[in-house]
Design a protein around this motif. Structure first.
Motif, PDB file in Angstrom:
ATOM      1  N   GLU A 129      45.553  39.484  42.582  1.00 18.62           N
ATOM      2  CA  GLU A 129      45.742  38.851  43.606  1.00 18.62           C
ATOM      3  C   GLU A 129      45.997  39.700  44.969  1.00 18.62           C
ATOM      4  O   GLU A 129      45.502  39.374  45.918  1.00 18.62           O
ATOM      5  CB  GLU A 129      46.910  37.710  43.597  1.00 18.62           C
ATOM      6  N   VAL A 130      46.957  40.646  44.986  1.00 17.01           N
ATOM      7  CA  VAL A 130      47.038  41.413  45.983  1.00 17.01           C
ATOM      8  C   VAL A 130      45.987  42.401  46.424  1.00 17.01           C
ATOM      9  O   VAL A 130      45.622  42.507  47.310  1.00 17.01           O
ATOM     10  CB  VAL A 130      48.263  42.603  45.459  1.00 17.01           C
ATOM     11  N   LEU A 131      45.195  42.895  45.267  1.00 19.61           N
ATOM     12  CA  LEU A 131      43.872  43.470  45.566  1.00 19.61           C
ATOM     13  C   LEU A 131      43.034  42.455  46.099  1.00 19.61           C
ATOM     14  O   LEU A 131      42.211  43.229  46.863  1.00 19.61           O
ATOM     15  CB  LEU A 131      43.382  44.090  44.033  1.00 19.61           C
ATOM     16  N   ARG A 132      42.914  41.609  45.639  1.00 20.50           N
ATOM     17  CA  ARG A 132      41.831  40.638  46.422  1.00 20.50           C
ATOM     18  C   ARG A 132      42.072  40.321  47.871  1.00 20.50           C
ATOM     19  O   ARG A 132      41.101  40.441  48.431  1.00 20.50           O
ATOM     20  CB  ARG A 132      41.649  39.038  45.677  1.00 20.50           C
ATOM     21  N   ARG A 133      43.315  40.500  48.238  1.00 17.08           N
ATOM     22  CA  ARG A 133      43.611  40.232  49.598  1.00 17.08           C
ATOM     23  C   ARG A 133      43.298  41.502  50.364  1.00 17.08           C
ATOM     24  O   ARG A 133      42.853  41.632  51.544  1.00 17.08           O
ATOM     25  CB  ARG A 133      45.216  39.843  49.968  1.00 17.08           C
ATOM     26  N   GLU A 134      43.511  42.733  49.671  1.00 14.54           N
ATOM     27  CA  GLU A 134      43.530  43.834  50.409  1.00 14.54           C
ATOM     28  C   GLU A 134      41.726  44.238  50.246  1.00 14.54           C
ATOM     29  O   GLU A 134      41.400  45.124  51.345  1.00 14.54           O
ATOM     30  CB  GLU A 134      44.197  45.187  49.460  1.00 14.54           C
ATOM     31  N   LEU A 135      41.129  43.876  49.334  1.00 12.81           N
ATOM     32  CA  LEU A 135      39.521  44.082  49.252  1.00 12.81           C
ATOM     33  C   LEU A 135      38.952  43.072  48.778  1.00 12.81           C
ATOM     34  O   LEU A 135      38.355  42.835  47.822  1.00 12.81           O
ATOM     35  CB  LEU A 135      39.369  45.290  48.070  1.00 12.81           C
ATOM     36  N   PRO A 136      38.667  42.265  49.935  1.00 11.13           N
ATOM     37  CA  PRO A 136      38.299  40.891  49.717  1.00 11.13           C
ATOM     38  C   PRO A 136      36.657  41.083  49.483  1.00 11.13           C
ATOM     39  O   PRO A 136      36.224  39.699  48.937  1.00 11.13           O
ATOM     40  CB  PRO A 136      38.391  40.253  51.042  1.00 11.13           C
ATOM     41  N   ASP A 137      36.002  41.966  49.731  1.00 12.85           N
ATOM     42  CA  ASP A 137      34.667  42.203  49.378  1.00 12.85           C
ATOM     43  C   ASP A 137      34.225  42.750  48.158  1.00 12.85           C
ATOM     44  O   ASP A 137      33.025  42.870  47.846  1.00 12.85           O
ATOM     45  CB  ASP A 137      33.907  42.723  50.607  1.00 12.85           C
ATOM     46  N   TYR A 138      35.249  43.232  47.468  1.00 10.36           N
ATOM     47  CA  TYR A 138      35.040  43.915  46.194  1.00 10.36           C
ATOM     48  C   TYR A 138      34.928  43.036  45.224  1.00 10.36           C
ATOM     49  O   TYR A 138      36.023  42.606  44.585  1.00 10.36           O
ATOM     50  CB  TYR A 138      36.112  44.900  46.028  1.00 10.36           C
ATOM     51  N   ASN A 139      33.593  42.935  44.709  1.00  8.31           N
ATOM     52  CA  ASN A 139      33.173  41.600  43.679  1.00  8.31           C
ATOM     53  C   ASN A 139      33.939  42.130  42.320  1.00  8.31           C
ATOM     54  O   ASN A 139      34.304  41.313  41.520  1.00  8.31           O
ATOM     55  CB  ASN A 139      31.698  41.629  43.443  1.00  8.31           C
ATOM     56  N   GLY A 140      34.199  43.470  41.963  1.00  9.83           N
ATOM     57  CA  GLY A 140      34.586  43.784  40.739  1.00  9.83           C
ATOM     58  C   GLY A 140      36.105  43.310  40.616  1.00  9.83           C
ATOM     59  O   GLY A 140      36.683  42.769  39.478  1.00  9.83           O
TER      60      GLY A 140
END
Length: 366
Positions: free
Chosen positions: A221-232
């Protein structure tokens, strides 16, 4: 405290059931005092004061704090003390894992004053750490993971607050199946550099391997906020969310990663979809409406970003009966449903308002 993280140090000192060490308390108070004075001096461009307080903080115990070394380097530059400035810059670059830059800065300091013993010691240390990192990387590429661990460990003995070396060694432990050790090294890296996404990615992967799904979801969840365009990251989060729900005995409804927004073709399909226990978002649209055309790509993106939400679209021109039954008069209109009940309606939203509404109505996963 060595990293200058005063609040974290204080929480550790005051941990319930732990006796307060008077010596540690005194060190903490000294570091806190000098850090505050350093900050105040820097604000008013008092570079002598900044230098004095930064050095006092380092001497008091915050001797692995990149921010302090940066303040010290800045003050030295302002005071035209170039040799010492390069020395501080080398330490900063090393702390941030920029090994080549660290070596270059140390070499420059050595060129300014070739007879300075402190510079010579630092240059030797920086070169040894850089070599350990390079050797570890080469061994890792050759899949000699145990030897790579040792190489990174050698670098950490010389520079025990190097987040990059911890993160690299964590990758080795992961490859060797030593997942708890990998997590420990990631934790160390994140203590030193809290926003280190690579360490967070590696820790999340280890949590997933250990089926510690709540921890994995939290990191992703933290990573998704930090890397919103990273599909992986989005895909890994989705799989962790599904696994977490299953581990809790919850039923998983219509959750698939990377799915498209489902087009509603009839009333029965609409009722069935919006009656599911999961959250459903319905986009009432018109193919001829400019605003609908502009916002549709965002809806497609959010469909991938929020896999726990069921996304649907209804073309009002093709299915006016559904629109009338739901009292939709203006497009685009978004309605959010849960368990068959409408919980929110948004008419002609901006992109930010729309996404925030989705975030607010995600199914809780942790």
């Amino acid at each position: 405290m060595k990293l200058g993280l005063v609040e974290s140090a204080w929480k550790h000192l005051c941990f319930p059931g732990q006796r307060l060490d008077p010596v540690e308390l005194q060190k903490f108070q000294l570091v806190e005092k000098h850090l505050s004075k350093c900050s105040d001096a820097r604000k008013v461009n008092d570079w002598n004061g900044t230098l004095r307080e930064a050095e006092a903080s380092i001497a008091a115990g915050a001797d692995y704090c990149p921010q302090l070394f940066m303040c010290r380097a800045e003050a030295l530059l302002k005071l035209h003390q170039l040799e010492d400035s390069e020395l501080s810059l080398s330490k900063i670059e090393m702390a941030l894992g920029r090994f080549e830059n660290a070596v270059a800065a140390a070499e420059k300091a050595g060129q300014i004053d070739p007879r300075n013993v402190e510079v010579a010691v630092l240059l030797n240390n920086v070169r040894l750490v850089a070599r350990a990192r390079t050797r570890g990387n080469d061994l890792f590429k050759s899949e000699r993971f145990t030897e790579a661990c040792s190489a990174y460990g050698e670098g950490l003995r010389l520079d025990p607050a190097n987040s990059v070396l911890y993160c690299n060694r964590a990758a080795c432990w992961f490859k060797l199946g030593s997942l708890e050790r990998s997590i420990d090294d990631c934790n160390q890296a994140l203590r030193i550099q809290p926003n280190y996404t690579k360490a967070l990615l590696r820790r999340a992967a280890s949590y997933s391997k250990l089926e510690r799904w709540a921890d994995a979801v939290r990191d992703y969840e933290v990573l998704r906020r930090e890397l919103p365009d990273y599909n992986g990251v989005a895909e890994s989060l989705f799989h962790a969310q599904v696994a977490l729900k299953k581990s809790r005995g919850e039923e998983v409804y219509n959750m698939k990663f990377g799915g498209e927004v489902e087009e509603v073709l009839g009333f029965e399909q609409f009722r069935a979809a919006t009656s599911l226990p999961c959250v459903s978002v319905v986009h009432f649209k018109s193919s001829s409406n400019v605003h609908c055309k502009q916002i549709s790509p965002l809806v497609d993106t959010l469909c991938v970003r929020y896999p726990s939400i069921n996304f649907l679209k209804v073309d009002m021109e093709e299915h006016p009966a559904i629109a009338n039954a739901e009292n939709v008069r203006i497009v685009p209109t978004f309605k959010i449903y849960k368990n068959g009940n409408r919980v929110k309606e948004i008419v002609c939203p901006s992109h930010d308002v729309l996404e925030h509404s989705y975030k607010d109505h995600q199914m809780p996963m942790t």
